[in-house]
Scaffold this motif. Sequence first.
Motif, short mmCIF file in Angstrom:
data_model
loop_
_atom_site.label_atom_id
_atom_site.label_comp_id
_atom_site.label_asym_id
_atom_site.label_seq_id
_atom_site.Cartn_x
_atom_site.Cartn_y
_atom_site.Cartn_z
N ALA A 83 -24.94 83.68 -9.32
CA ALA A 83 -24.19 82.49 -8.90
C ALA A 83 -24.50 82.20 -7.44
CB ALA A 83 -22.69 82.70 -9.11
N VAL A 84 -25.67 81.65 -7.19
CA VAL A 84 -26.08 81.30 -5.82
C VAL A 84 -25.40 79.98 -5.43
CG1 VAL A 84 -28.02 80.59 -4.39
CG2 VAL A 84 -28.25 82.52 -5.93
N PRO A 85 -24.86 79.89 -4.22
CA PRO A 85 -24.21 78.64 -3.79
C PRO A 85 -25.18 77.46 -3.76
CG PRO A 85 -23.60 80.45 -2.34
CD PRO A 85 -24.70 80.95 -3.22
N VAL A 86 -24.74 76.34 -4.30
CA VAL A 86 -25.50 75.08 -4.24
C VAL A 86 -24.55 74.04 -3.64
CG1 VAL A 86 -26.84 73.37 -5.49
CG2 VAL A 86 -26.81 75.75 -6.28
N PRO A 87 -24.53 73.87 -2.31
CA PRO A 87 -23.53 72.99 -1.68
C PRO A 87 -23.66 71.54 -2.13
CG PRO A 87 -24.65 74.37 -0.06
CD PRO A 87 -25.39 74.52 -1.34
N ASP A 88 -22.53 70.87 -2.15
CA ASP A 88 -22.50 69.44 -2.45
C ASP A 88 -22.88 68.69 -1.18
OD1 ASP A 88 -22.08 66.90 -3.32
OD2 ASP A 88 -19.89 67.04 -3.45
N LEU A 89 -23.97 67.92 -1.24
CA LEU A 89 -24.49 67.24 -0.06
C LEU A 89 -24.24 65.74 -0.09
CD1 LEU A 89 -27.93 69.11 0.21
CD2 LEU A 89 -25.76 69.68 1.32
N GLU A 92 -23.46 76.66 7.66
CA GLU A 92 -22.57 77.55 6.92
C GLU A 92 -23.35 78.60 6.14
OE1 GLU A 92 -20.42 74.76 4.59
OE2 GLU A 92 -18.96 74.30 6.18
N ALA A 93 -24.47 78.19 5.53
CA ALA A 93 -25.26 79.14 4.74
C ALA A 93 -25.90 80.20 5.64
CB ALA A 93 -26.33 78.40 3.95
N THR A 94 -26.37 79.78 6.81
CA THR A 94 -26.98 80.73 7.74
C THR A 94 -25.95 81.73 8.25
OG1 THR A 94 -28.58 79.04 8.42
CG2 THR A 94 -28.31 80.94 9.86
N ALA A 95 -24.75 81.23 8.55
CA ALA A 95 -23.69 82.12 9.03
C ALA A 95 -23.23 83.08 7.94
CB ALA A 95 -22.50 81.29 9.53
N ALA A 96 -23.25 82.65 6.68
CA ALA A 96 -22.80 83.50 5.58
C ALA A 96 -23.81 84.60 5.26
CB ALA A 96 -22.54 82.65 4.34
N THR A 152 -26.30 84.57 3.02
CA THR A 152 -26.52 84.71 1.58
C THR A 152 -27.58 83.71 1.12
OG1 THR A 152 -24.76 83.12 1.09
CG2 THR A 152 -24.16 85.45 1.16
N TRP A 153 -28.18 84.00 -0.03
CA TRP A 153 -29.10 83.04 -0.63
C TRP A 153 -28.34 81.74 -0.91
CZ3 TRP A 153 -34.23 83.73 -0.95
CH2 TRP A 153 -34.74 85.04 -0.93
N THR A 154 -28.92 80.62 -0.52
CA THR A 154 -28.29 79.31 -0.76
C THR A 154 -29.38 78.30 -1.10
OG1 THR A 154 -26.55 79.82 0.85
CG2 THR A 154 -26.78 77.52 0.17
N HIS A 181 -32.49 81.87 3.26
CA HIS A 181 -32.59 83.30 2.97
C HIS A 181 -31.43 84.06 3.63
CE1 HIS A 181 -36.96 83.12 1.62
NE2 HIS A 181 -36.75 81.92 2.14
N PRO A 182 -31.15 85.25 3.16
CA PRO A 182 -30.08 86.05 3.79
C PRO A 182 -30.33 86.36 5.25
CG PRO A 182 -30.60 86.93 1.62
CD PRO A 182 -31.63 85.88 1.92
N ASP A 183 -31.61 86.40 5.69
CA ASP A 183 -31.92 86.72 7.08
C ASP A 183 -31.92 85.48 7.98
OD1 ASP A 183 -34.18 85.46 6.21
OD2 ASP A 183 -35.56 87.10 6.63
N GLY A 184 -31.53 84.33 7.45
CA GLY A 184 -31.45 83.12 8.26
C GLY A 184 -32.67 82.24 8.20
N ARG A 185 -33.69 82.63 7.43
CA ARG A 185 -34.88 81.77 7.29
C ARG A 185 -34.60 80.59 6.38
NH1 ARG A 185 -39.47 84.91 4.77
NH2 ARG A 185 -37.73 86.12 3.92
#
Length: 390
Positions: free
Chosen positions: A119-125, A143-147, A149-151, A177-181
């Motif tokens: 269940a990877v997050p897919v934000p509503d844009l 938000e994804a970079t701060a979390a 997690t894969w987004t 990516h989880p490392d912020g890439r």
Amino acid sequence: MSSYPAGGPPQRTPQTTTLRQRLADLRGPAVQPRPLDARALAALAANPGCGRRALLDGAGVDKTALAQALGSPAPFGQSQFAIVRGNSFEAKVKGDGGAELLRLVHERLGAGAEPPGPAVPVPDLTAAGPEGRAARTALALREATAAGTWTLLDHPMLALEVAGTPAYLEPDAVVVHPDGRWTVVEIKSFPMIDGSADAAKVGAAARQAAVYVLALERTAEKLPGSTVGQQVVLVCPKDFSNLPTAALVDVRRERAVTRRQLERLTRVEELAAALPEGTCFDPARPVEELTEAVSAVTAAYAPECLAACELAFHCRERARDADEVTALGRSLRGELGGLTTVESALAAASGAGCAEDPIAAALHQAARLRAEALTLVPARTSPEAASCPC
């Protein structure tokens, strides 16, 4: 809370306002600007010496309507079948919450990282207008970079300033990516057979993806801890099936070329200032007036333009009328140096060129060797030559 990303809305200076008014006058008072997209910016990078395209695209002129008004319409763009096939394949790749897409990204770029979960997050844009969508995308990236997690960002909206005005670009997907890439994903419907695809199509996709990388970098500058990958993931059908496969495409060269070309687009103001007063590219104007207006801007036609520019047929006709060697290809134009017309090249080949010009001398030598080779053909094909054991 402001809906703008960090740094606030773009500031308008008096110079920017004056330029916008000048470009509006070039389009026509009642003509809405045609927004730049990634394909247009990639085409600019493919032909950086064309002032005509730089000015018309910078001014937001509808080149399709302009070409029709000039009597040189170009069959430009994808067929409806290709569009439907591409949309169907993209939907398949992004199905099930983008699980297959994220698997491919992790397989190519996820070394050392945990694989994406179910269940990877897919934000509503969704937001009002492209400006709102770009701000919403920037917030989702933050938000994804701060979390950590894969987004997956499905069709995010990115903003890139071009000639003083924002261009809004929409890549197929961006994966955090989880490392912020941040990684750009391009989904194309042309096949990848035995791990490779058509070089020309891959090159076009790389130039288009490089535009997205540049726009993404502008957003990353305002978000500490984030980096943009210089390799994009190209997803295509595998072999002759409809199953997706992926390959990494390094876009550093294309990104550098595109960045330089976008910097040159600041010359749009200079190009506009050099035009005669009253110049207008409104397709509703008379053909004679439009022809004169287009001719007032220098072009750099090459046969490659036929696959990338709506005005290519018009420019080709003018290049042929002017006897320009560019109509025969960029490589030939580069080899001929100062010989810019077909007539001057033929004159040099006949020996009438300047003997001190090394290019003219080499061309004359090549023409002489060719003539000698042609005179040997009948002798080699005579009955006596045919019976010769050698």
